[in-house]
Design a protein around this motif. Structure first.
Motif: not given
Lengths: 408, 317
Positions: B31-33, B36, B80, B270, B274, B276-277, B279
């Motif tokens: 969920p999410g992407g 957000a 990109f 790192l 970043n 991952l946070n 997405r």
């Protein structure tokens, strides 16, 4: 040209070059926030980008040039950007010989680097409130509070059955101990507000009256609205329980504590609140935009702050869940608000505008589509050897006057 | 041998395709992407978000997005970044040296110290040294790295002022000595955990070998105990250690998520956190694939090396 927002630019009728250094812009109709749309404007150099085939891969993107007091010098991926002074800056050559912007992902580490002097200015998110008292006592440095345009809210999803009656929303506002929230979670740093604007803003309605922390009155209001406590201890009306979830970004320690304060407050008036936090990429995705949530704990500022226009978040045609364009995630609809918002951006005289925004804030406090709690203040740490640093509530970036900064 | 390698490479190719499909699907199904992040920016309106969605191709079905991405990867276009717009290949290559430096140095340190401790502990089994190192290893393996890292910063940077509190080099002086000075704390924190692994593995491998008949024979022949230890025992213990090295090889490119964050070390770990946070799918996929390739190669390399040092192992295709 890159500008802060597209807002207002679609409203332009003509651009006229008056002389080499002046452009005259005529709008189709008055749009008061237009000046702010030009904030953070950067000029795109024609001599470099005009002949570039694909702007996405242009070398300019990693070695940009501009018109500011400093020039881009070097970038260490994931670590820092180095700037050197632009001797030809129109406001006079900057005093620093070098300026380095460091990227430090961990707040504790950044604080340690500030303490050891590896970092001279602790900026952006600021020192965590938890470390404020400690930071004030650090030798060789001082702290500054920078007022932020961000206001912390509880966002109600007015589309959910629990929140359709404004009396429920107002009762929740009265059941919450806002002072305890500010003092115990944020160490008293933020400034209370009763509106979507910080209380130091020129358009803030000083006549707003805080209904205050009053659980007894909150309970009475809920009784009056027909929400009576059921056998499980939670209020209910027509088969709907006064129970809901509250979401925010998981891992935000201060918000997690604040949620516990709110949860305890609400339990006392027989409301059941469940904490349901999720990663940022989930909670601020469709969950928020398409109004799938019950309540959110969130900090937001006006679309074109410092302009007080808030139409994007409160107009009835700005609800994405109902096909609208905007950020009205609370699904709030009010004809008078729609008219006032339209009028507010159409009037240019500040005193006239103030009256309109006073009324908007008055209605919002009464309808309570979102519950305003406080406006943030960023705690900035500065080493004593740095001079010229100044906070400016009218720009969201504190590097606005880097040309005046000095180091000894 | 050649047949074995060819066979394994073929297996690896199929495995990598599988990894990429599963990775891509999981990322998009979660969920999410990436959009957000824009919601929190008040100047970005919901129309803007829709426009960016089309621009990134996120409005298309997942399999179309996957095929586009896979074709790009095979032709050298890794895409990109969604945030910053830089080419993913450039971003990853920029970050690799920092991770190589940190992980390479701590693995070397851990190897030397860990194997030495392991051999000594095995030879002096049941001694005070054996128990002390066993306890240390338990502590190292159970300490949360972020806490240990912060503790190191608090002690050696904030309180004693011996080392810098993170970063890869000073702003004013980025010479070799300065870089080494910045390396000491994060390297030691990482090596502490790795030493624990190496010493435990070495100890158990050595204990097993020291009880073998041929060691007793070598000793009975009157060979110096040092010669027995190094030429006979340690050489035989190499096989499990090479396997461990092969398993640790992916760390060399994957970096250390927690340690790099705590020490603001601009490496792959790192970058991954970043990405991952936010997405940032193109970056996440690139890191996933680079990691998967190194896992496969690391294991293959370990198998071949084990066969080379241990004549009992035969490689079959």
């Amino acid at each position: 040209m890159t500008v802060r927002s597209r807002n207002g630019h679609e409203n332009v009728e003509t651009y006229t070059a008056v002389d080499d250094r002046t452009i005259k812009i005529k709008l189709k109709e008055a749009f008061a926030p237009y000046m702010v749309s030009w904030q953070k404007t950067s000029i795109i150099p024609k001599h470099i980008l005009a002949d570039v085939a694909d702007i996405n891969t242009a070398p300019f993107n990693t070695s940009p040039i501009g018109t500011g007091p400093f020039k881009f010098a070097n970038r260490v991926a994931g670590s820092e950007i180095e700037f050197e002074p632009n001797a030809k800056y129109h406001g006079g050559a900057p005093k620093l010989s070098k300026l380095i912007q460091k990227f430090v992902p961990d707040q504790q580490t950044l604080y340690a680097q500030f303490q050891t002097g590896e970092v001279d200015i602790y900026d952006t998110q600021g020192i965590p409130p938890l470390l404020y008292e400690k930071a004030k006592k650090l030798a060789g440095s001082k702290t500054m509070l920078s007022p932020s345009p961000f206001v912390e809210f509880i966002y109600f999803n007015c589309g959910k059955p629990q929140f359709q009656d404004k009396r429920v929303r107002k009762a929740i506002y009265m059941a919450i101990d806002k002072k305890a929230w500010i003092d115990s979670v944020y160490y008293g740093v933020p400034i209370p507000t009763l509106s979507f604007l910080p209380s130091n803003h020129w358009a803030y309605n000083k006549a707003l009256v805080d209904p205050g922390f009053n659980p007894a009155k909150a309970a009475a209001l809920l009784e009056e609205a027909g929400w009576k406590a059921a056998s499980d201890g939670v209020r209910a009306k027509d088969g709907v329980r006064l129970a809901f979830t509250m979401s925010t970004t998981a891992g935000n320690k201060s918000r997690e504590l604040a949620q516990q304060v709110v949860q305890q407050n609400l339990k006392k008036v027989n409301i059941e609140m469940t904490i349901k936090n999720m990663p940022a990429s989930v909670v601020w995705g469709d969950y928020c935009v398409k109004s799938e949530y019950d309540t959110l704990m969130v900090g937001w500022d006006a679309l074109l702050y410092p302009d007080p226009d808030y139409g994007d978040r409160i107009k009835s045609n700005a609800i994405p869940a109902k096909g609208g364009n905007g950020s009205n995630y609370v699904q709030y609809e009010n004809k008078e608000i729609d008219e006032l918002c339209a009028k507010g951006v159409n009037v240019v005289d500040q005193a006239e505008r103030k009256k309109i925004y006073d009324r908007i804030q008055e209605i919002l406090l009464d309808d309570m589509p979102f519950a305003p709690i406080f406006a943030y203040q960023v705690i900035i740490g500065i080493k004593d050897r740095i001079g010229g640093y100044a906070v400016n509530p009218y720009t969201p970036i504190n590097s606005w006057n880097t040309a005046d900064w000095t180091a000894s | 041998m050649r047949r074995f390698i060819l066979h394994r490479l073929l297996q690896a190719a199929i495995l990598l395709i599988g990894v990429s499909i599963i990775g891509f699907a999981l990322m998009h199904l979660a969920p999410g992407g990436p959009l957000a992040v824009y919601t929190l920016n008040p100047t970005v309106t919901s129309q803007d978000i829709e426009r960016v969605k089309v621009l990134f191709g996120l409005d298309q079905p997942v399999y179309v997005q996957y095929l586009k991405w896979a074709r790009g990867l095979l032709t050298g276009h890794w895409g990109f970044s969604f945030f910053g717009g830089q080419e993913v290949r450039v971003i990853v290559l920029e970050r690799l040296p920092a991770t190589f430096l940190l992980m390479g140095s701590s693995m070397m340190l851990a190897l030397v110290v860990g194997v030495s401790i392991g051999v000594l502990a095995a030879v002096r089994r049941g001694s005070g040294f054996d128990y002390a190192t066993a306890i240390m290893a338990m502590i190292a393996l159970s300490l949360p790295t972020f806490w240990f890292g912060l503790l190191a910063i608090f002690t050696f940077a904030q309180t004693l002022g011996w080392f810098p509190a993170g970063g890869i080099a000073s702003a004013t002086d980025a010479g070799l000595l300065d870089r080494l000075w910045h390396l000491v704390l994060p390297m030691s924190v990482l090596a502490f955990v790795l030493v624990a692994q190496w010493s435990r593995y070495t100890r158990s491998a050595m204990i097993e070998i020291l009880s073998q008949d041929y060691i007793r024979t070598a000793r009975a022949k009157g060979l110096a105990s040092g010669t027995v230890l190094l030429n006979h025992a340690l050489r035989a213990a190499l096989a499990p250690l090479i396997t461990l090295a092969g398993l640790q090889l992916p760390l060399l490119v994957g970096g250390a998520l927690v340690t790099e964050t705590v020490f603001s070390w601009p490496g792959m770990g790192l970058l991954f956190i970043n990405a991952l946070n936010t997405r940032d799918y193109p970056i996440l996929m690139a890191i996933l694939m680079v990691g998967a390739v190194v896992v496969v190669l690391g294991n293959l390399l370990a198998d071949i090396l084990v066969a080379l040092v241990d004549p009992r192992v035969k490689l079959h295709g």
